[in-house]
Scaffold this motif. Structure first.
Motif, PDB file in Angstrom:
ATOM      1  N   MET A   1       0.791  -1.437  -0.108  1.00 12.85           N
ATOM      2  CA  MET A   1      -0.214   0.113  -0.069  1.00 12.85           C
ATOM      3  C   MET A   1       0.949   1.065   0.310  1.00 12.85           C
ATOM      4  O   MET A   1       1.875   1.267   0.849  1.00 12.85           O
ATOM      5  N   GLU A   2       0.657   2.201  -0.977  1.00 15.98           N
ATOM      6  CA  GLU A   2       1.409   3.341  -1.185  1.00 15.98           C
ATOM      7  C   GLU A   2       0.740   4.497  -0.082  1.00 15.98           C
ATOM      8  O   GLU A   2      -0.398   4.615   0.211  1.00 15.98           O
ATOM      9  N   LEU A   3       1.830   5.016   0.666  1.00 16.82           N
ATOM     10  CA  LEU A   3       1.294   5.765   1.830  1.00 16.82           C
ATOM     11  C   LEU A   3       0.847   7.202   1.306  1.00 16.82           C
ATOM     12  O   LEU A   3       1.535   7.656   0.162  1.00 16.82           O
ATOM     13  N   ARG A   4       0.047   7.719   1.788  1.00 16.11           N
ATOM     14  CA  ARG A   4      -0.311   9.069   1.478  1.00 16.11           C
ATOM     15  C   ARG A   4       0.617  10.029   1.079  1.00 16.11           C
ATOM     16  O   ARG A   4       0.881  11.058   0.514  1.00 16.11           O
ATOM     17  N   SER A   5       1.646   9.999   2.379  1.00 11.07           N
ATOM     18  CA  SER A   5       2.503  11.016   2.524  1.00 11.07           C
ATOM     19  C   SER A   5       3.621  10.874   1.419  1.00 11.07           C
ATOM     20  O   SER A   5       4.321  11.876   0.932  1.00 11.07           O
ATOM     21  N   ALA A   6       3.621   9.704   0.524  1.00 12.66           N
ATOM     22  CA  ALA A   6       4.426   9.698  -0.650  1.00 12.66           C
ATOM     23  C   ALA A   6       4.221  10.557  -1.584  1.00 12.66           C
ATOM     24  O   ALA A   6       4.811  11.100  -2.648  1.00 12.66           O
ATOM     25  N   GLN A   7       2.558  11.148  -1.738  1.00 13.04           N
ATOM     26  CA  GLN A   7       2.228  11.960  -2.659  1.00 13.04           C
ATOM     27  C   GLN A   7       3.219  13.280  -2.576  1.00 13.04           C
ATOM     28  O   GLN A   7       3.071  14.292  -3.529  1.00 13.04           O
ATOM     29  N   TRP A   8       3.785  13.656  -1.330  1.00 13.48           N
ATOM     30  CA  TRP A   8       4.572  14.912  -1.229  1.00 13.48           C
ATOM     31  C   TRP A   8       6.014  14.368  -1.289  1.00 13.48           C
ATOM     32  O   TRP A   8       6.901  15.162  -1.848  1.00 13.48           O
ATOM     33  N   TYR A   9       6.572  13.254  -0.774  1.00 18.31           N
ATOM     34  CA  TYR A   9       7.855  12.853  -0.561  1.00 18.31           C
ATOM     35  C   TYR A   9       8.534  11.819  -1.640  1.00 18.31           C
ATOM     36  O   TYR A   9       9.855  12.118  -1.759  1.00 18.31           O
ATOM     37  N   ALA A  10       7.747  11.365  -2.355  1.00 21.55           N
ATOM     38  CA  ALA A  10       8.384  10.412  -3.215  1.00 21.55           C
ATOM     39  C   ALA A  10       8.534  11.088  -4.544  1.00 21.55           C
ATOM     40  O   ALA A  10       8.026  12.059  -4.964  1.00 21.55           O
ATOM     41  N   GLY A  11       9.743  10.747  -5.357  1.00 19.75           N
ATOM     42  CA  GLY A  11      10.266  11.153  -6.542  1.00 19.75           C
ATOM     43  C   GLY A  11      11.500  12.223  -6.496  1.00 19.75           C
ATOM     44  O   GLY A  11      11.872  12.380  -5.431  1.00 19.75           O
ATOM     45  N   GLN A  12      11.794  12.537  -7.538  1.00 17.64           N
ATOM     46  CA  GLN A  12      12.942  13.539  -7.771  1.00 17.64           C
ATOM     47  C   GLN A  12      12.755  14.716  -8.212  1.00 17.64           C
ATOM     48  O   GLN A  12      13.947  15.251  -8.574  1.00 17.64           O
ATOM     49  N   ASP A  13      11.723  15.111  -8.591  1.00 15.81           N
ATOM     50  CA  ASP A  13      11.480  16.557  -9.053  1.00 15.81           C
ATOM     51  C   ASP A  13      11.589  17.676  -7.838  1.00 15.81           C
ATOM     52  O   ASP A  13      11.853  17.328  -6.786  1.00 15.81           O
TER      53      ASP A  13
ATOM     54  N   THR B   1      -8.845  21.811  12.173  1.00 15.72           N
ATOM     55  CA  THR B   1      -8.208  20.463  12.676  1.00 15.72           C
ATOM     56  C   THR B   1      -8.170  19.720  11.251  1.00 15.72           C
ATOM     57  O   THR B   1      -7.270  19.237  10.900  1.00 15.72           O
ATOM     58  N   GLU B   2      -9.276  19.644  10.701  1.00 12.22           N
ATOM     59  CA  GLU B   2      -9.813  18.915   9.487  1.00 12.22           C
ATOM     60  C   GLU B   2      -8.852  19.312   8.355  1.00 12.22           C
ATOM     61  O   GLU B   2      -8.091  18.499   7.742  1.00 12.22           O
ATOM     62  N   GLU B   3      -8.772  20.571   8.147  1.00 12.13           N
ATOM     63  CA  GLU B   3      -8.148  21.194   6.842  1.00 12.13           C
ATOM     64  C   GLU B   3      -6.545  20.938   7.125  1.00 12.13           C
ATOM     65  O   GLU B   3      -5.871  20.847   6.245  1.00 12.13           O
ATOM     66  N   MET B   4      -5.968  21.178   8.571  1.00  5.45           N
ATOM     67  CA  MET B   4      -4.582  20.816   8.666  1.00  5.45           C
ATOM     68  C   MET B   4      -4.153  19.477   8.403  1.00  5.45           C
ATOM     69  O   MET B   4      -3.145  19.203   7.945  1.00  5.45           O
ATOM     70  N   LEU B   5      -4.864  18.547   8.847  1.00  5.09           N
ATOM     71  CA  LEU B   5      -4.592  17.183   8.544  1.00  5.09           C
ATOM     72  C   LEU B   5      -4.788  16.914   7.076  1.00  5.09           C
ATOM     73  O   LEU B   5      -3.956  16.170   6.400  1.00  5.09           O
ATOM     74  N   ARG B   6      -5.696  17.458   6.516  1.00  2.92           N
ATOM     75  CA  ARG B   6      -5.800  17.140   5.103  1.00  2.92           C
ATOM     76  C   ARG B   6      -4.879  17.812   4.022  1.00  2.92           C
ATOM     77  O   ARG B   6      -4.110  17.354   3.140  1.00  2.92           O
ATOM     78  N   ALA B   7      -4.276  19.169   4.414  1.00  2.00           N
ATOM     79  CA  ALA B   7      -3.313  19.772   3.680  1.00  2.00           C
ATOM     80  C   ALA B   7      -1.976  19.429   4.054  1.00  2.00           C
ATOM     81  O   ALA B   7      -1.038  19.783   3.209  1.00  2.00           O
ATOM     82  N   ASN B   8      -1.591  18.529   4.953  1.00  2.00           N
ATOM     83  CA  ASN B   8      -0.099  18.256   5.343  1.00  2.00           C
ATOM     84  C   ASN B   8       0.174  16.854   4.847  1.00  2.00           C
ATOM     85  O   ASN B   8      -0.895  16.023   4.820  1.00  2.00           O
ATOM     86  N   PRO B   9       1.345  16.423   4.583  1.00  6.63           N
ATOM     87  CA  PRO B   9       1.910  15.074   4.340  1.00  6.63           C
ATOM     88  C   PRO B   9       1.605  14.063   5.486  1.00  6.63           C
ATOM     89  O   PRO B   9       2.691  13.800   6.140  1.00  6.63           O
TER      90      PRO B   9
ATOM     91  N   ASP C   1      -8.116  13.499   0.137  1.00 10.48           N
ATOM     92  CA  ASP C   1      -7.492  13.833  -1.061  1.00 10.48           C
ATOM     93  C   ASP C   1      -7.049  15.335  -1.072  1.00 10.48           C
ATOM     94  O   ASP C   1      -8.140  16.313  -0.916  1.00 10.48           O
ATOM     95  N   VAL C   2      -5.878  15.635  -1.849  1.00 14.51           N
ATOM     96  CA  VAL C   2      -5.584  17.191  -2.020  1.00 14.51           C
ATOM     97  C   VAL C   2      -5.140  17.177  -3.426  1.00 14.51           C
ATOM     98  O   VAL C   2      -3.994  16.446  -3.920  1.00 14.51           O
ATOM     99  N   SER C   3      -5.841  17.647  -4.354  1.00 10.01           N
ATOM    100  CA  SER C   3      -5.564  17.705  -5.890  1.00 10.01           C
ATOM    101  C   SER C   3      -4.563  18.323  -6.447  1.00 10.01           C
ATOM    102  O   SER C   3      -4.011  18.119  -7.338  1.00 10.01           O
ATOM    103  N   ARG C   4      -4.072  19.389  -5.990  1.00  8.87           N
ATOM    104  CA  ARG C   4      -3.053  20.307  -6.343  1.00  8.87           C
ATOM    105  C   ARG C   4      -1.684  20.523  -5.572  1.00  8.87           C
ATOM    106  O   ARG C   4      -1.849  20.523  -4.327  1.00  8.87           O
ATOM    107  N   GLU C   5      -0.798  20.773  -6.237  1.00 13.33           N
ATOM    108  CA  GLU C   5       0.627  20.750  -5.401  1.00 13.33           C
ATOM    109  C   GLU C   5       0.752  22.490  -5.124  1.00 13.33           C
ATOM    110  O   GLU C   5      -0.070  23.202  -5.711  1.00 13.33           O
ATOM    111  N   SER C   6       1.562  22.522  -4.290  1.00  7.88           N
ATOM    112  CA  SER C   6       1.782  23.934  -3.575  1.00  7.88           C
ATOM    113  C   SER C   6       2.848  24.820  -4.316  1.00  7.88           C
ATOM    114  O   SER C   6       2.832  25.952  -3.994  1.00  7.88           O
ATOM    115  N   HIS C   7       3.313  24.365  -5.383  1.00  6.75           N
ATOM    116  CA  HIS C   7       4.536  25.162  -6.071  1.00  6.75           C
ATOM    117  C   HIS C   7       4.370  24.700  -7.463  1.00  6.75           C
ATOM    118  O   HIS C   7       3.865  23.522  -8.150  1.00  6.75           O
TER     119      HIS C   7
END
Length: 571
Positions: free
Chosen positions: A1-13, A100-108, A565-571
């Protein structure tokens, strides 16, 4: 199972680089590769004295998360202190949940440990967790140690109400009342009575959101830190099992919470909080479920305000699991917990070690003490009463209404010798205290009695209000009247001198005024002037969107779940 936080931390971009680089600051390289990121949503605050010790609890949670292979991350969240916040902490419960909901959703983040204690903190955290639907486990901060004064137990909250009335009645000196103050709060932790804080901690465990056996552990007890450590590990395990609130919080869970609420003699405030949590999950819980499931359940816990003892005694006597074992036949055996196991599996080894504190099923404190739901022309959408905290002789009553148009009106007139209170049969009515009217639905329903009656020895009267009362309070109080006066409820139309009838057995609360006469009446100017009229900010948003007490007093646009789910990147 891929961790949700991998949407932030995985990859080399570039974006992954940014997310990892700013979070390194001493953590090992493998912190970003397959290790669950666990938020510790911490309501510690010096201005929330009941939660001030939660930083120490958080440190034990961190150790448990690390030991289980996760990465713990402190996340301070909105903290609401019941004793200090004006006009009422309930005004910001929904804001705290939303933030609290929004901070949990917005962070990795992959999961969260929720640290709460004071009344509104556990409800707001549960509402947030239900809406964002990440694996979540609650660690209640625990009650304070027993207080004592003049050789007798002193319960915080409950004895504030009792002793202050004795001062007003002339049976306790102001000096002794002040002297009791330092004896009441003698350790860290929340109220040591069965107030809302204790109730919500125990109900959260009955719901399945606390590791079984933890709720009710006193705040100064080192076993709370041990439980916090274990809960940190449990959060990591929940991620591996994909055990989110939506997967185990079912109608069966709320059934068990209602049974527990009744058996412990819990606070009426739990009703509005459980309705709000269920609304976030899409569970079809209604006000009538509390009466259908819980009203005939015996009260087994002899604890203030309904009984004699305090939370330290309750923990020593066996705690919640011992109570639930006594009513096991009333529980839904299919309801699961954060561990993945059914709640009822934890009851086999539970035992009652003090049968005075936790009564046997056949010798209850109150035969049928669960919260009763009343309806009638005064509360078309329902009102509540807690029979265990009421005077039995007042549960069926007729009396002449004495009406107060606002809290300020009440305080101005309650000790006036000319107040239109004829005798103890009068019914005190306070309006303008609902979610919209105050705003925020404050704990004012347990109105102090008229001084002239206190001096005659009267210690209870029927009281009716569209607000709430502290879980530590007692008396024959009809509260959470819906719709409230400010939402067009008939409470706004009652006149002083109208006869009000209460029949708890029949589940009725009525004003004996013909329907055509009520329809002809309009609220008086003083009533309308007493309603909140905010022009901006959170209060304006709240008044425009808050629902009524019978559905949980959540904001209409917060009902339901948005997921993680958070659909968009921050940068």
């Amino acid at each position: 199972m891929e961790l949700r936080s991998a949407q932030w931390y995985a990859g080399q971009d570039r974006n992954a680089y940014i997310h990892r680089a700013w979070m390194r600051r001493g953590v090992p390289d493998d912190a970003f590769t397959g290790r669950p990121q666990i938020a510790i949503a911490n309501t510690a605050s010096d201005l929330t004295p009941c939660n001030a010790h939660l930083n120490e609890v958080a440190a034990s949670v961190r150790n448990g998360v690390y030991e289980a292979g996760g990465i713990p991350l402190d996340l301070p969240v909105v903290s609401l202190g019941e004793t200090n916040v004006r006009p009422t902490a309930m005004l910001w419960r929904n804001m705290a949940a939303m933030a609290t909901e929004e901070m949990l959703r917005a962070n990795p983040l992959d999961g969260v440990v929720l640290l709460g204690g004071c009344d509104k903190t556990i409800p707001s955290l549960l509402m947030a967790a239900a809406s964002v639907d990440l694996p979540a486990v609650v660690v209640p901060g625990g009650p304070m140690l027993n207080g004592s004064f003049r050789g007798t137990p002193l319960g915080c909250g409950t004895d504030v109400w009792r002793l202050s009335e004795e001062v007003r009645g002339g049976t306790l000196s102001q000096e002794d009342f002040t002297r009791s103050e330092s004896a009441m709060i003698r350790s860290r932790g929340h109220c040591n009575t069965m107030g809302t804080a204790s109730t919500m901690a125990l109900v959260a465990e009955a719901l399945g959101t606390v590791v079984p056996g933890v709720a009710g552990t006193p705040a100064p007890d080192s076993r709370l830190l041990q439980a916090a450590h274990r809960s940190g590990g449990a959060a990591v395990q929940m991620i591996g099992a994909d055990r989110r609130p939506s997967t185990f919080l079912t109608k069966a869970s709320f059934h068990n919470a209602i049974v527990a609420l009744a058996a412990i003699g819990g606070s009426t405030n739990a009703v509005v909080h459980l309705l709000a949590v269920a609304g976030r999950l899409g569970v079809g819980l209604t006000l009538d479920d509390f009466d259908r499931i819980g009203s005939r359940v015996p009260v087994l816990v002899d604890l203030q305000p309904a009984g004699r003892f305090l939370m330290e005694d309750f923990h020593r006597a066996g705690g919640l699991l011992a109570v639930l074992r006594e009513v096991r036949d009333l529980l839904d055996p299919d309801a699961l917990t954060v561990t993945g196991r059914p709640l009822v599996e934890y009851l086999d080894t539970a035992a009652v070690w003090d049968a005075e504190v936790i009564r046997p099923r056949e010798q209850p404190l109150v035969d049928e003490g669960g919260i009763a739901v009343l309806r009638g022309n005064l509360a078309p959408d329902g009102a509540l009463i807690k029979p265990a905290a009421a005077s039995p002789h007042l549960l069926r009553h007729r009396g002449r209404a004495v009406v107060f148009d606002s809290v300020e009106d009440f305080h101005d007139r309650i000790d006036d010798p000319g107040l239109e209170v004829v005798d103890a049969d009068s019914v005190l009515v306070l309006r303008g205290c609902g979610p919209k009217g105050y705003p925020g639905m404050p704990e004012v329903s347990n109105m102090p009695l008229p001084k002239k009656l206190l001096e005659q020895g009267v210690r209870d009267m029927v009281r009716i209000c569209d607000g709430r009362m502290s879980g530590t309070a007692y008396g024959t109080v009809v509260l959470h009247v819906a719709p409230e006066a400010a939402a067009g409820g008939p409470l706004a139309l009652v006149h002083t001198g109208d006869v009000i009838s209460l029949d708890v057995e029949a589940r009725r609360i009525d004003v004996e005024v013909p329907a055509h006469e009520l329809a002809r009446r309009v609220p008086n100017e003083a009533t309308l002037d007493g309603f909140a009229h905010p022009k901006r900010g959170w209060e304006r948003l709240y008044v425009d969107h808050v629902q009524q007490a019978d559905t949980g007093a959540d904001l209409d646009f917060l009902v339901g779940s948005s997921g993680s789910d958070v659909s968009r990147e921050s940068h």
